[in-house]
Design an enzyme around this catalytic site. Structure first.
Site, short mmCIF file in Angstrom:
data_model
loop_
_atom_site.label_atom_id
_atom_site.label_comp_id
_atom_site.label_asym_id
_atom_site.label_seq_id
_atom_site.Cartn_x
_atom_site.Cartn_y
_atom_site.Cartn_z
N CYS A 18 34.75 -39.08 77.09
CA CYS A 18 34.56 -40.33 76.35
C CYS A 18 35.44 -40.38 75.10
O CYS A 18 35.42 -39.45 74.29
CB CYS A 18 33.10 -40.45 75.95
SG CYS A 18 32.74 -41.84 74.88
N GLY B 113 28.76 -45.06 69.85
CA GLY B 113 27.63 -44.36 69.24
C GLY B 113 26.48 -44.05 70.17
O GLY B 113 26.39 -44.56 71.27
N GLU B 114 25.61 -43.18 69.68
CA GLU B 114 24.41 -42.78 70.41
C GLU B 114 23.22 -43.45 69.71
O GLU B 114 22.84 -43.06 68.60
CB GLU B 114 24.30 -41.25 70.40
CG GLU B 114 22.96 -40.68 70.83
CD GLU B 114 22.40 -41.28 72.12
OE1 GLU B 114 23.12 -41.35 73.12
OE2 GLU B 114 21.23 -41.68 72.11
N ASN C 209 36.77 -44.13 83.65
CA ASN C 209 37.91 -44.86 83.09
C ASN C 209 38.84 -43.82 82.49
O ASN C 209 38.46 -43.12 81.56
CB ASN C 209 37.43 -45.84 82.02
CG ASN C 209 36.51 -46.87 82.63
OD1 ASN C 209 36.84 -47.48 83.63
ND2 ASN C 209 35.32 -47.02 82.06
N SER D 285 22.15 -41.68 80.34
CA SER D 285 23.46 -41.24 80.82
C SER D 285 23.32 -39.83 81.37
O SER D 285 23.26 -38.87 80.61
CB SER D 285 24.48 -41.28 79.68
OG SER D 285 24.70 -42.61 79.31
N LEU D 286 23.25 -39.74 82.68
CA LEU D 286 22.98 -38.47 83.33
C LEU D 286 24.29 -37.71 83.56
O LEU D 286 24.48 -36.62 83.07
CB LEU D 286 22.27 -38.75 84.65
CG LEU D 286 21.22 -37.78 85.12
CD1 LEU D 286 20.15 -37.56 84.08
CD2 LEU D 286 20.60 -38.29 86.41
N ASN D 287 25.15 -38.31 84.36
CA ASN D 287 26.53 -37.83 84.55
C ASN D 287 26.67 -36.47 85.25
O ASN D 287 27.79 -35.97 85.40
CB ASN D 287 27.30 -37.80 83.22
CG ASN D 287 27.34 -39.17 82.57
OD1 ASN D 287 27.31 -40.16 83.27
ND2 ASN D 287 27.39 -39.22 81.26
N GLU E 139 33.49 -52.05 67.52
CA GLU E 139 33.80 -53.01 68.57
C GLU E 139 32.56 -53.45 69.32
O GLU E 139 31.62 -52.68 69.49
CB GLU E 139 34.77 -52.38 69.57
CG GLU E 139 36.16 -52.28 68.99
CD GLU E 139 37.06 -51.41 69.84
OE1 GLU E 139 38.12 -51.90 70.23
OE2 GLU E 139 36.70 -50.26 70.10
N CYS F 72 30.90 -41.18 67.28
CA CYS F 72 29.73 -40.57 67.93
C CYS F 72 29.84 -39.06 67.80
O CYS F 72 30.92 -38.49 67.93
CB CYS F 72 29.68 -40.96 69.41
SG CYS F 72 28.23 -40.29 70.26
N CYS G 105 27.83 -56.09 74.74
CA CYS G 105 27.69 -54.65 74.56
C CYS G 105 27.94 -54.35 73.08
O CYS G 105 29.02 -54.66 72.56
CB CYS G 105 28.73 -53.97 75.45
SG CYS G 105 28.83 -52.19 75.24
N SER H 175 21.00 -47.50 76.00
CA SER H 175 21.57 -46.41 76.78
C SER H 175 21.69 -45.17 75.92
O SER H 175 22.22 -45.21 74.81
CB SER H 175 22.96 -46.83 77.29
OG SER H 175 23.63 -45.74 77.87
N1 SAH Z 1 26.03 -43.01 73.72
C1 SAH Z 1 25.31 -43.75 74.68
C2 SAH Z 1 25.77 -45.19 74.80
C3 SAH Z 1 27.24 -45.42 74.71
S1 SAH Z 1 28.23 -44.71 75.99
C4 SAH Z 1 25.36 -43.06 76.03
O1 SAH Z 1 26.15 -42.15 76.21
O2 SAH Z 1 24.55 -43.45 76.88
C5 SAH Z 1 27.93 -45.86 77.31
C6 SAH Z 1 28.24 -45.34 78.72
O3 SAH Z 1 29.65 -45.15 78.88
C7 SAH Z 1 27.59 -44.01 79.04
O4 SAH Z 1 26.82 -44.13 80.20
C8 SAH Z 1 28.78 -43.09 79.26
O5 SAH Z 1 28.45 -42.10 80.19
C9 SAH Z 1 29.84 -44.05 79.72
N2 SAH Z 1 31.21 -43.54 79.55
C10 SAH Z 1 31.70 -42.80 78.54
N3 SAH Z 1 33.00 -42.50 78.74
C11 SAH Z 1 33.35 -43.07 79.91
C12 SAH Z 1 34.56 -43.12 80.66
N4 SAH Z 1 35.68 -42.53 80.25
N5 SAH Z 1 34.56 -43.81 81.81
C13 SAH Z 1 33.44 -44.43 82.25
N6 SAH Z 1 32.28 -44.43 81.58
C14 SAH Z 1 32.23 -43.74 80.43
FE1 SF4 Z 2 30.50 -41.32 74.36
FE2 SF4 Z 2 27.89 -41.94 74.68
FE3 SF4 Z 2 28.77 -39.37 74.83
FE4 SF4 Z 2 28.77 -40.62 72.48
S1 SF4 Z 2 27.00 -40.09 73.73
S2 SF4 Z 2 30.39 -39.33 73.27
S3 SF4 Z 2 29.30 -42.71 73.09
S4 SF4 Z 2 29.28 -41.07 76.22
#
Ligand code: SAH
Ligand code: SF4
Length: 354
Positions: free
Chosen positions: A119, A161-162, A292, A216-218, A92, A112, A105, A193
């Site tokens: 995710c 994907g990553e 989300n 993506s720190l989180n 997608e 992944c 995007c 990202s």
């Molecule tokens: N794999 C890469 C790029 C794809 S994910 C990465 O993780 O950076 C893109 C972004 O979506 C990331 O910043 C991830 O933290 C965020 N993401 C994943 N699941 C999510 C969710 N359920 N709600 C909001 N953001 C989410």
């Molecule tokens: Fe989702 Fe990005 Fe984590 Fe892969 S790396 S599982 S796409 S948030």
């Protein structure tokens, strides 16, 4: 001999192919324009090449495209495109209008392998890497659907994907996205990202190509990140931030840190304060993404008030912090929820813009 997919060739590889025909290098630039600016489907349409060269190229190579299975438009104008790959795999891409911007995007893998717990793409597991042409053809495929007044202004590698797990193809793709004779995006408008795969991140710092980096720190401590993102056990937060601190940035450039806010997991005042400390000294911008939600995901989105409080603490600490609006939720086009399924199956991804 199997024919070569021209869009699977990096700049350098395309040059070498032409060289092997005894052709001058500048022909490469002409071909790039046909492939990426005009978006032609057939080598015969490359009318500024001699008939001879076109015939020779056609014998050895072809121009690929993705087949568009479905596109859906959200009430807020976000569009989701479902593409079918040669082997039946599905990916997608999501197009997000925001004021003057039109951000696409794109995906870099089918599924992944990182398994982040919040995710949906992570839940589906890893299927395979996308080829270079599959990455680029998402952009060309979406471009074809636009009217003459519309054009894509920004690209984010934030779909399925990553990207750094598919390193070579990602780098080649960015090179062609930012090459003036190919897709010609300013590097400031292309964002990669990543969860921060350390060896690749270090390699990336030495590449000549330019782009914007998002991490993506989180989480703001190892334990929380270990839990939410299992890859942190191999490549811990502190090491990622060490590389970020030394990442070669041009004047005015900043690293974006993405932080998905999850109720009770990483959204406390204490964690916001820790984040301020962690990012000290790194030219940065923080994107807060309220989670989300999805039935398969065992977490909740924090209240708006909590999100605002978290943002305030970051700003009081001197950081730039933005809360991303969720877009495309009604068509499941939001962050972290791309699964490559058709309508009627599950689609859950909300889209946020950088
Ligand atoms: N794999 C890469 C790029 C794809 S994910 C990465 O993780 O950076 C893109 C972004 O979506 C990331 O910043 C991830 O933290 C965020 N993401 C994943 N699941 C999510 C969710 N359920 N709600 C909001 N953001 C989410
Ligand atoms: Fe989702 Fe990005 Fe984590 Fe892969 S790396 S599982 S796409 S948030």
């Amino acid at each position: 001999m199997e024919k070569i997919d021209l869009k699977n060739l990096s700049l350098h590889e395309l040059e070498n192919l032409l060289f092997s025909f005894g052709k001058e290098r500048y022909r490469t630039l002409q071909i790039l324009r046909w492939l990426y600016q005009k978006g032609i489907q057939n080598i015969d349409q490359m009318t500024n090449l001699s008939k001879n060269l076109r015939e020779e190229l056609s014998r050895r190579a072809f121009i690929s495209r993705l087949s568009l299975l479905q596109s859906e438009e959200s009430k807020d104008g976000t569009k989701k495109f479902l593409f079918q790959l040669q082997d039946g795999g599905r990916i997608e891409s999501v197009l997000i209008p925001d004021k003057k911007r039109l951000t696409l995007c794109i995906s870099t893998q089918v599924g992944c392998a990182m398994g982040c717990r919040f995710c949906l793409t992570g839940k589906m597991g890893f299927k395979r890497d996308l080829t270079l042409s599959e990455i680029l053809n998402q952009i060309l495929g979406v471009k074809e659907t636009l009217s003459s007044e519309e054009s894509i202004t920004n690209i984010v590698l934030m779909g399925m994907g990553e990207p750094l797990a598919n390193y070579q193809n990602t780098i080649k793709a960015i090179e062609l996205m930012t090459h003036p004779e190919a897709l010609n995006f300013s590097y400031r408008r292309v964002t990669l990202s990543t969860v921060g795969l350390l060896p690749e991140l270090e390699k990336l710092a030495k590449e000549k190509i330019r782009f914007r980096l998002a991490i993506s720190l989180n989480a703001s401590d190892e334990k929380t990140r270990d839990h939410l993102m299992p890859i942190n056990r191999r490549y811990p937060l502190r090491e990622i931030l060490r590389v970020c601190r030394n990442f070669p940035l041009h004047r005015r450039d900043r690293i974006t840190f993405e932080y998905v806010l999850i109720e009770g997991e990483n959204d406390s005042v204490r964690e916001a304060k820790k984040l301020v400390k962690l990012l000290k000294g790194i030219p940065s911008k923080v994107n807060l993404i309220p989670l989300n939600e999805a039935p398969e995901i065992p977490y909740k989105r924090p209240s708006e008030e909590k999100v605002r409080r978290f943002q305030e603490i970051l700003m009081e600490g001197g950081l730039t912090a933005i809360v991303r609006k969720s877009k495309g939720a009604d068509i499941s086009a939001a962050c972290g929820q791309l699964q490559g399924k058709e309508r009627g199956e599950r689609f859950d991804r909300i889209l946020e813009i950088l």
